[in-house]
Design a protein around this motif. Structure first.
Motif: not given
Length: 348
Positions: A197-216
């Motif tokens: 599912s997309a959960l793993g990708l979302l976890i990685e995105s938050v870990g790599i760059n929380p601010e960019a993930s929030r804006q996305a």
């Protein structure tokens, strides 16, 4: 074949697997019957089965810890959650007029896991809503949790004589220890839900760059709640297994230092403490390395008090082998093999 081996040698899971194989070979040399597995009364017995059974609680917690670390977090409270979970279950079972009633045990397990889930949500609230650093937020529960467990047990070691409850830690199903089956189910569930599912990708995105993930548009707050709740739930399950295996709730010693073993398993498996990409397969290998290392200490006759020293040595060795310098050396090796292969193909 050589090129494939070179590519595999460049992965972060390579050296943990090599280390696991080395430890198994050392045990085999010290004890020739180490790989022997026997069947008695429909149950499997042997040193390898013992490693799986004793390492199951660490693996269960390490799976949850992997997801937390992938979000740039850490959970130091899992050992305390283990103690609280076991204490609550023991108190409910002993408070019942029929401790051997499976219904009573089911209620005790459900209440314990419910409380563990609430504790995980509390950690998530401190990190995601109040913005407290994860190491400080979970240190609060790590400090207070043992005290809560002591209050539940009234400072005593509570012995639990309940056959259904004992099954969690020392029972068998289809020949395998129940604890191993539980660990396998949790591992498979986490792998399925994060990689299918997309959960793993979302976890990685938050870990790599929380601010960019929030804006996305990624809802990082809800994601943090989820991973901390899952980690605490995993710790609660591990606490039930440990308490069942000991047939007693010991607020001081149940799950003591297991948070360190879980973090070591995650780090050995190649997951970066800086967050981002993670490896559940690596965590599985790391948990097996930790438990096999403990078994090796006993097998070769090393004093058990030296176990922590050997754990530190193993982690240091694996980290050095996984360092950028080592990875760069293997990258150069892979390039040289590719060049040689290309020249050989051109010559033919």
């Amino acid at each position: 074949m050589t090129a494939a081996l070179a590519r595999f040698a460049g992965t972060r899971i390579f050296w943990p697997i090599v280390l696991l194989v080395v430890l198994l070979v050392i045990n085999l040399i010290a004890f020739p019957g180490f790989f022997t597995i026997t069947i008695k009364n429909g149950h499997l017995f042997g040193s390898l089965i013992d490693i799986l059974r004793n390492g199951a609680p660490t693996l269960i917690i390490a799976v949850g810890m992997t997801l937390v670390i992938a979000t740039r977090g850490i959970d130091l409270s899992v050992g305390a959650v283990c103690a609280i979970s076991g204490a609550v279950a023991a108190a409910i079972i002993l408070g019942s007029p029929d401790p051997g009633n499976p219904g009573v045990v089911a209620v005790a397990v459900a209440v314990s896991l419910g409380i563990s889930l609430v504790l995980g949500v509390w950690n998530g609230f401190l990190v995601a809503v109040l913005g407290i650093q994860p190491i400080i937020a979970t240190l609060i529960l790590m400090t207070a949790g043992r005290g809560i467990a002591m209050l539940i047990t009234e400072g005593q070691i509570i012995t639990v004589n309940s056959a259904p409850f004992k099954t969690l830690g020392s029972g068998s199903l289809f020949g395998l220890p129940v604890s191993v089956i539980i660990a396998a189910v949790i591992f498979a569930f986490a792998a399925l839900i994060t990689r299918r599912s997309a959960l793993g990708l979302l976890i990685e995105s938050v870990g790599i760059n929380p601010e960019a993930s929030r804006q996305a548009g990624v809802r990082s707050r809800g994601l943090l709640f989820t991973v901390y709740a899952f980690c605490a739930l995993s710790a609660g399950i591990a606490g039930l297994i440990l308490t069942s295996n000991q047939t007693a709730a010991d607020a001081n010693n149940t799950g003591l230092f297991i948070e360190l073993d879980a973090i070591l398993a995650v780090v050995i498996g190649g997951t970066s403490l800086a967050g981002g990409r993670y490896s559940l397969a690596g965590t599985l290998v790391g948990a097996l390395v930790i438990q096999t290392l403990v078994t090796t200490v006993y097998t070769v006759g090393i004093p058990p008090i030296a176990t922590m020293v050997f754990k530190a040595a193993v982690v240091t060795a694996v980290c050095l082998l996984q360092s950028p310098a080592t990875n760069a050396a293997f990258a150069r090796w892979r390039r040289s093999l590719s060049i040689r292969a290309g020249k050989g193909a051109a010559a033919s």
